[in-house]
Write an enzyme that holds these catalytic residues in place. Structure first.
Site, PDB file in Angstrom:
ATOM      1  N   HIS A  60     -12.647  -2.577  -0.676  1.00 42.75           N
ATOM      2  CA  HIS A  60     -11.692  -1.519  -0.307  1.00 42.75           C
ATOM      3  C   HIS A  60     -11.542  -0.457  -1.393  1.00 42.75           C
ATOM      4  O   HIS A  60     -10.982   0.602  -1.142  1.00 42.75           O
ATOM      5  CB  HIS A  60     -10.323  -2.122   0.035  1.00 42.75           C
ATOM      6  CG  HIS A  60     -10.241  -2.648   1.431  1.00 42.75           C
ATOM      7  ND1 HIS A  60     -10.534  -1.876   2.538  1.00 42.75           N
ATOM      8  CD2 HIS A  60      -9.902  -3.869   1.918  1.00 42.75           C
ATOM      9  CE1 HIS A  60     -10.380  -2.607   3.632  1.00 42.75           C
ATOM     10  NE2 HIS A  60     -10.008  -3.820   3.283  1.00 42.75           N
ATOM     11  N   HIS A  82     -15.667  -9.959   9.062  1.00 39.58           N
ATOM     12  CA  HIS A  82     -15.977  -8.560   9.400  1.00 39.58           C
ATOM     13  C   HIS A  82     -16.756  -7.985   8.226  1.00 39.58           C
ATOM     14  O   HIS A  82     -16.843  -8.597   7.164  1.00 39.58           O
ATOM     15  CB  HIS A  82     -14.691  -7.739   9.633  1.00 39.58           C
ATOM     16  CG  HIS A  82     -13.756  -7.741   8.463  1.00 39.58           C
ATOM     17  ND1 HIS A  82     -13.955  -6.951   7.340  1.00 39.58           N
ATOM     18  CD2 HIS A  82     -12.635  -8.457   8.211  1.00 39.58           C
ATOM     19  CE1 HIS A  82     -12.993  -7.176   6.470  1.00 39.58           C
ATOM     20  NE2 HIS A  82     -12.180  -8.100   6.966  1.00 39.58           N
ATOM     21  N   ARG A 122       2.838  -1.569  21.239  1.00 41.09           N
ATOM     22  CA  ARG A 122       3.184  -2.145  19.932  1.00 41.09           C
ATOM     23  C   ARG A 122       4.707  -2.155  19.790  1.00 41.09           C
ATOM     24  O   ARG A 122       5.349  -1.115  19.904  1.00 41.09           O
ATOM     25  CB  ARG A 122       2.534  -1.327  18.818  1.00 41.09           C
ATOM     26  CG  ARG A 122       2.874  -1.866  17.446  1.00 41.09           C
ATOM     27  CD  ARG A 122       1.964  -1.317  16.384  1.00 41.09           C
ATOM     28  NE  ARG A 122       2.702  -1.065  15.156  1.00 41.09           N
ATOM     29  CZ  ARG A 122       2.154  -0.636  14.037  1.00 41.09           C
ATOM     30  NH1 ARG A 122       0.863  -0.398  13.999  1.00 41.09           N
ATOM     31  NH2 ARG A 122       2.878  -0.421  12.968  1.00 41.09           N
ATOM     32  N   SER A 125      -9.299  -8.536   9.111  1.00 40.28           N
ATOM     33  CA  SER A 125      -9.110  -9.945   8.741  1.00 40.28           C
ATOM     34  C   SER A 125      -8.158 -10.677   9.683  1.00 40.28           C
ATOM     35  O   SER A 125      -8.375 -11.846  10.009  1.00 40.28           O
ATOM     36  CB  SER A 125      -8.604 -10.047   7.302  1.00 40.28           C
ATOM     37  OG  SER A 125      -9.581  -9.508   6.437  1.00 40.28           O
ATOM     38  N   ASP A 170      -0.776   9.176  14.289  1.00 40.20           N
ATOM     39  CA  ASP A 170      -1.999   8.399  14.551  1.00 40.20           C
ATOM     40  C   ASP A 170      -3.114   9.316  15.043  1.00 40.20           C
ATOM     41  O   ASP A 170      -4.250   8.874  15.224  1.00 40.20           O
ATOM     42  CB  ASP A 170      -1.727   7.304  15.589  1.00 40.20           C
ATOM     43  CG  ASP A 170      -0.666   6.322  15.108  1.00 40.20           C
ATOM     44  OD1 ASP A 170      -0.637   6.051  13.892  1.00 40.20           O
ATOM     45  OD2 ASP A 170       0.137   5.855  15.928  1.00 40.20           O
TER      46      ASP A 170
END
Length: 511
Positions: free
Chosen positions: A407, A445, A261, A62, A154
């Site tokens: 979700h 999306h 990041r 989003s 990650d």
């Protein structure tokens, strides 16, 4: 005076795919959407991957979606921006990198490369480290040292040796670089002011203090034997045969921190660069006057050069509407309110002149599958009243349900969510049409289009499927191959407003 409003209506998470199994979008009864689809010109848009500035094949979200929609241009996320720079040869022309390397070479100083050692793509990418090594070799540097932060978060929690092997092979192939320290990201990438952790990483890097090893793989094996996995590996120093550290960060050295990041790069960067640092005692001999390069803008508190400077998002759709004296409304419930305001305006908090905002509270429930309609009816009521009051020329609206209920990974509640949204969509669009206005019905999306995995388990993530676009303008033709960045130019087109040069997207309406 009666307004003929043009509205951009975003059905959040409403993707399209042919297969109906596990597809709430296909299974829901949505007479209004179907009616507009059949009656008006329509197409599909790409809302994932490089079309929205993400790596190829990566699903949209989003934040990224609304950023691209509002900007009217592809907004490259940092990972893709660096990847594209490497691919196009711009990376090796980057003046900030070249200055750091020239400085090290001319002053006989070392170049230190800090960063997360994985291909997770959330904070860093190991390919960016390899690109720096290649550039250092090309620029004739010999003293190049790597301070690797082990990931395990990650990526898989015991994958460090995979990345160390890749690094070892690249060092051999390129012909420059040595590993100086290794530490778990828990220490080197803390963001919660747990300075005792950061200090351990700092002292390994600046003073060569900590457990020492001659072999990089022994650091990992030793940790695993003690039940300590990648993320938590204690900051360790790599030494030569004589027991001396391979390298320490010394006064006047160059540093390039290749995490893109910022949030987990700020504290360790402050420790090295901030004159007024007081969070722990760095010691008398702490390295000073470093030529410190951050990959992206980390923070005002970090005293460093920035390699990939923030992208200027001037002339987003809201600004263009304001410049043309048009009144605009942004409306959504809590869950998607930041998206139709902050992200739609390119990361700007405050309203533009002539911009009004309506925030409808999202329901107070544990999870939205318990109330699939969420606050869609309240959003609809507020908006229909606004349309009938002739207040605004342009409307940007988000219905959160397909995404937020999607979700949950639960099919029945998501079908109900879409049916509720369809009812509200009908009321809103019909009110706009009754005023002689136009609507663009689209999505940011996919999500509700895939709720069951191939293994038959709940699917709770976004999808890479295309999204619909309907423009309620009879007789118009929409071109194929559109992307989210084309939506704002289309909205401006409906309002008779020329799009600014910054918007590289183009109207979907064929002339």
């Amino acid at each position: 005076m009666s307004k003929k409003p043009a509205a951009l209506i975003i059905l959040d998470g409403f993707g399209l795919r042919g297969e109906t199994v596990g597809n709430a979008v296909a299974q829901a009864k949505k007479p209004n959407f179907d009616r507009y689809w059949n009656e008006f010109p329509h197409q599909t848009l790409t809302a994932s991957g490089e079309a929205v500035g993400l790596p190829q094949g990566q699903m949209g979200n989003s934040e990224v979606g609304h950023l691209n929609i509002g900007a009217g241009r592809i907004v490259y996320q940092s990972l893709t921006r660096v990847n594209v720079a490497i691919r196009d040869g711009e990376f090796e022309k980057n003046e900030t990198f070249l200055e750091a390397m020239t400085y090290a070479k001319e002053n006989d100083k070392a170049l230190h490369l800090f960063g997360l050692l994985s291909d997770g793509g959330v904070h860093s990418h190991i390919q960016h480290l390899f690109a720096l090594l290649k550039l250092a070799k090309k620029e004739g540097l010999t003293k190049v040292y790597i301070h690797g932060f082990l990931d395990g978060r990650d990526v898989g929690q015991k994958t460090a040796k995979v990345y160390l092997k890749q690094l070892e092979e690249q060092i051999k192939e390129i012909g420059v670089g040595e590993v100086a320290t290794l530490s778990g990201r828990y220490y080197s990438m803390d963001r919660d002011k747990r300075w005792d952790r950061v200090e351990k990483a700092y002292r390994a890097m600046a003073y060569g203090e900590g457990p020492s090893y001659q072999n990089i793989y022994d650091v990992v094996d030793d940790s695993y034997e003690n039940g300590i996995y990648d993320e938590f590996v204690i900051p360790s120093v790599i030494t030569r045969e004589n027991g001396e550290p391979v390298a320490k960060v010394n006064d006047g050295d160059s540093v390039i921190f290749y995490n893109f990041r910022p949030d987990r790069a700020i504290q360790i960067s402050n420790t090295f660069t901030n004159e007024d640092f007081r969070s722990f005692d760095r010691g008398e001999a702490h390295p000073k006057n470093l030529h410190f390069v951050c990959f992206t803008h980390f923070s005002e508190t970090v005293d460093g050069y920035v390699a990939f400077k923030p992208v200027n998002l001037d002339n987003t759709v809201g600004e263009v509407l304001a410049q043309n004296g048009l009144k605009q409304l942004r409306i959504a419930e809590t869950e998607k309110y930041p998206h139709v305001t902050f992200f739609m305006s390119g990361g700007r908090e405050e309203e533009f002149p002539g911009e009004d905002r309506i925030l409808i509270n999202s329901p107070d429930v544990a999870t939205y599958d318990l109330k699939p309609e969420m606050s869609a009816y309240e959003v609809k009521d507020a908006l229909v009243a606004d349309i009938n009051a002739d207040k605004h020329d342009a409307i940007i609206l988000n219905f959160a349900n397909p995404d937020m209920v999607g979700h949950s990974g639960m099919l029945e509640p998501t079908i109900k969510a879409i049916e509720a949204v369809d009812e509200c969509l009908g009321a809103v669009v019909d009110a706009i049409l009754a005023k002689g206005g136009h609507a663009i019905i689209t999505a940011d999306h996919g999500n509700a289009d895939v709720l069951i995995t191939e293994e038959g388990k709940p699917h709770t993530a976004h999808t890479t499927n295309p999204v619909p676009v309907i423009v309620t303008k009879k007789g118009a033709t929409l071109r194929e191959g559109g992307i989210l960045a084309d939506l704002s130019p289309t909205l401006l087109d409906l309002l008779g407003v020329e799009k600014p040069k910054e918007m590289t997207g183009t109207s979907l309406i064929q002339k």
